[in-house]
Design a protein around this motif. Sequence first.
Motif, PDB file in Angstrom:
ATOM      1  N   PHE A  17       0.827  -1.203   0.000  1.00  0.00           N
ATOM      2  CA  PHE A  17       0.000   0.000   0.000  1.00  0.00           C
ATOM      3  C   PHE A  17       0.865   1.258   0.000  1.00  0.00           C
ATOM      4  CE2 PHE A  17      -2.310   3.399   2.202  1.00  0.00           C
ATOM      5  CZ  PHE A  17      -3.413   3.517   1.355  1.00  0.00           C
ATOM      6  N   ILE A  18       1.932   1.243   0.780  1.00  0.00           N
ATOM      7  CA  ILE A  18       2.833   2.407   0.828  1.00  0.00           C
ATOM      8  C   ILE A  18       3.456   2.662  -0.547  1.00  0.00           C
ATOM      9  CG2 ILE A  18       5.011   3.272   1.757  1.00  0.00           C
ATOM     10  CD1 ILE A  18       4.297   1.828   4.385  1.00  0.00           C
ATOM     11  N   VAL A  19       3.928   1.592  -1.187  1.00  0.00           N
ATOM     12  CA  VAL A  19       4.530   1.730  -2.526  1.00  0.00           C
ATOM     13  C   VAL A  19       3.498   2.243  -3.518  1.00  0.00           C
ATOM     14  CG1 VAL A  19       5.520   0.458  -4.471  1.00  0.00           C
ATOM     15  CG2 VAL A  19       6.295  -0.022  -2.145  1.00  0.00           C
ATOM     16  N   LEU A  20       2.297   1.674  -3.470  1.00  0.00           N
ATOM     17  CA  LEU A  20       1.236   2.081  -4.400  1.00  0.00           C
ATOM     18  C   LEU A  20       0.849   3.542  -4.187  1.00  0.00           C
ATOM     19  CD1 LEU A  20      -0.703   1.164  -6.634  1.00  0.00           C
ATOM     20  CD2 LEU A  20      -2.321   0.495  -4.851  1.00  0.00           C
ATOM     21  N   THR A  21       0.768   3.954  -2.926  1.00  0.00           N
ATOM     22  CA  THR A  21       0.421   5.345  -2.612  1.00  0.00           C
ATOM     23  C   THR A  21       1.467   6.305  -3.167  1.00  0.00           C
ATOM     24  OG1 THR A  21      -0.714   4.657  -0.577  1.00  0.00           O
ATOM     25  CG2 THR A  21      -0.101   6.977  -0.752  1.00  0.00           C
ATOM     26  N   MET A  76       3.367   5.740  -5.718  1.00  0.00           N
ATOM     27  CA  MET A  76       3.217   5.714  -7.177  1.00  0.00           C
ATOM     28  C   MET A  76       2.059   6.612  -7.620  1.00  0.00           C
ATOM     29  SD  MET A  76       3.898   1.661  -7.980  1.00  0.00           S
ATOM     30  CE  MET A  76       3.799   1.832  -9.771  1.00  0.00           C
ATOM     31  N   VAL A  77       0.989   6.597  -6.847  1.00  0.00           N
ATOM     32  CA  VAL A  77      -0.155   7.453  -7.160  1.00  0.00           C
ATOM     33  C   VAL A  77       0.218   8.920  -7.015  1.00  0.00           C
ATOM     34  CG1 VAL A  77      -2.449   8.186  -6.362  1.00  0.00           C
ATOM     35  CG2 VAL A  77      -1.925   5.750  -6.561  1.00  0.00           C
ATOM     36  N   MET A  78       0.901   9.250  -5.931  1.00  0.00           N
ATOM     37  CA  MET A  78       1.246  10.646  -5.657  1.00  0.00           C
ATOM     38  C   MET A  78       2.279  11.196  -6.632  1.00  0.00           C
ATOM     39  SD  MET A  78       1.255  10.623  -1.469  1.00  0.00           S
ATOM     40  CE  MET A  78       1.260  12.424  -1.319  1.00  0.00           C
ATOM     41  N   THR A  79       3.138  10.321  -7.162  1.00  0.00           N
ATOM     42  CA  THR A  79       4.148  10.758  -8.139  1.00  0.00           C
ATOM     43  C   THR A  79       3.670  10.556  -9.577  1.00  0.00           C
ATOM     44  OG1 THR A  79       5.210   8.565  -8.040  1.00  0.00           O
ATOM     45  CG2 THR A  79       6.056  10.275  -6.554  1.00  0.00           C
ATOM     46  N   LYS A  80       2.439  10.075  -9.723  1.00  0.00           N
ATOM     47  CA  LYS A  80       1.848   9.853 -11.049  1.00  0.00           C
ATOM     48  C   LYS A  80       2.741   8.962 -11.913  1.00  0.00           C
ATOM     49  CE  LYS A  80      -0.714  14.193 -10.896  1.00  0.00           C
ATOM     50  NZ  LYS A  80      -1.020  15.492 -11.554  1.00  0.00           N
ATOM     51  N   LEU A 119       1.847   3.033 -13.377  1.00  0.00           N
ATOM     52  CA  LEU A 119       0.509   2.973 -12.790  1.00  0.00           C
ATOM     53  C   LEU A 119      -0.531   3.584 -13.734  1.00  0.00           C
ATOM     54  CD1 LEU A 119      -0.680   1.928 -10.121  1.00  0.00           C
ATOM     55  CD2 LEU A 119      -0.654   4.286  -9.289  1.00  0.00           C
ATOM     56  N   VAL A 120      -0.169   4.675 -14.377  1.00  0.00           N
ATOM     57  CA  VAL A 120      -1.079   5.315 -15.340  1.00  0.00           C
ATOM     58  C   VAL A 120      -1.417   4.345 -16.466  1.00  0.00           C
ATOM     59  CG1 VAL A 120      -1.269   7.130 -17.082  1.00  0.00           C
ATOM     60  CG2 VAL A 120      -0.341   7.672 -14.829  1.00  0.00           C
ATOM     61  N   ASN A 121      -0.419   3.633 -16.960  1.00  0.00           N
ATOM     62  CA  ASN A 121      -0.645   2.653 -18.032  1.00  0.00           C
ATOM     63  C   ASN A 121      -1.492   1.486 -17.542  1.00  0.00           C
ATOM     64  OD1 ASN A 121       0.868   4.153 -19.837  1.00  0.00           O
ATOM     65  ND2 ASN A 121       2.771   3.055 -19.415  1.00  0.00           N
ATOM     66  N   VAL A 130      -8.898   0.683  -6.293  1.00  0.00           N
ATOM     67  CA  VAL A 130      -9.501  -0.542  -5.764  1.00  0.00           C
ATOM     68  C   VAL A 130      -8.416  -1.463  -5.192  1.00  0.00           C
ATOM     69  CG1 VAL A 130     -10.756  -2.634  -6.407  1.00  0.00           C
ATOM     70  CG2 VAL A 130     -11.489  -0.409  -7.298  1.00  0.00           C
ATOM     71  N   LEU A 131      -7.314  -1.566  -5.917  1.00  0.00           N
ATOM     72  CA  LEU A 131      -6.185  -2.367  -5.420  1.00  0.00           C
ATOM     73  C   LEU A 131      -5.662  -1.787  -4.113  1.00  0.00           C
ATOM     74  CD1 LEU A 131      -4.017  -4.546  -5.705  1.00  0.00           C
ATOM     75  CD2 LEU A 131      -2.726  -2.976  -7.187  1.00  0.00           C
ATOM     76  N   GLY A 132      -5.529  -0.462  -4.058  1.00  0.00           N
ATOM     77  CA  GLY A 132      -5.050   0.194  -2.843  1.00  0.00           C
ATOM     78  C   GLY A 132      -5.955  -0.063  -1.657  1.00  0.00           C
ATOM     79  N   SER A 133      -7.266  -0.014  -1.869  1.00  0.00           N
ATOM     80  CA  SER A 133      -8.214  -0.270  -0.790  1.00  0.00           C
ATOM     81  C   SER A 133      -8.117  -1.700  -0.281  1.00  0.00           C
ATOM     82  CB  SER A 133      -9.645  -0.005  -1.269  1.00  0.00           C
ATOM     83  OG  SER A 133      -9.844   1.361  -1.492  1.00  0.00           O
ATOM     84  N   THR A 134      -7.908  -2.633  -1.197  1.00  0.00           N
ATOM     85  CA  THR A 134      -7.767  -4.037  -0.801  1.00  0.00           C
ATOM     86  C   THR A 134      -6.529  -4.224   0.067  1.00  0.00           C
ATOM     87  OG1 THR A 134      -8.817  -4.715  -2.886  1.00  0.00           O
ATOM     88  CG2 THR A 134      -7.607  -6.405  -1.658  1.00  0.00           C
ATOM     89  N   LEU A 135      -5.417  -3.638  -0.349  1.00  0.00           N
ATOM     90  CA  LEU A 135      -4.183  -3.729   0.450  1.00  0.00           C
ATOM     91  C   LEU A 135      -4.358  -3.040   1.804  1.00  0.00           C
ATOM     92  CD1 LEU A 135      -1.556  -2.958  -2.355  1.00  0.00           C
ATOM     93  CD2 LEU A 135      -1.984  -5.176  -1.258  1.00  0.00           C
TER      94      LEU A 135
END
Length: 220
Positions: A18-22, A24-28, A32-34, A183-188
Amino acid sequence: MRKNKVWFITGLLATLGFIVLTLMVMTKSTLLVNFDATIQHITTPMITTPTTTIFSSIAFFGSPMINILLIFIVAGGLWLSHERLTACWVICVQLGGSALAYVIKNVVHRARPQFQVIKDTGFSFPSGHTFTTAILVLTILFVLIPYVKDAEIQLIITLLSLIWFGFVAFSRIYLRAHWPSDVLGSTLLSLSWWEISRLLYFYFLKLQTHFPKLKMKGVN
């Protein structure tokens, strides 16, 4: 003991994921965009009026409001069964987790996808529907199912609960209310929060020797 170790590892990996995904989201992140764009492209041909009606209904019944209401009903049953600490615990897990998801949502500040099938407001990451549904399903699997003695009924409830979670999670992607990574982030996040809450549960379970009226049972 082995089950506890598995859950600890699961919670730890979910937290790190979740930390890694977050980040990735914050740095766009381009990766992740793809990923989000690919999943959205795959689901676009599925959009029809009848299907939208079905997934809109699923999204309603999988909403945070409904999930919190159901948790209170579960807690009420536990309370009447004299499982009072457990009743308070399941409420705290859902409400505390929902508050955490809300804070993260406002810190990350991610915009929802464009071209929403059903208009939704607020920020996108993580998905509140997915998170609260996951906590409800985990509560069913690890708090309520141990009270069911029939193995076949346990299996049926487990499968139906997991299928329901899948439908709710997919509905958020289908309706363009959330990016797939939301959705993936919420699951993690739900797995991470559940393990943290489970560890606290067993801490309070140890205190039961000092407070014998606080009867606890059912969480695995």
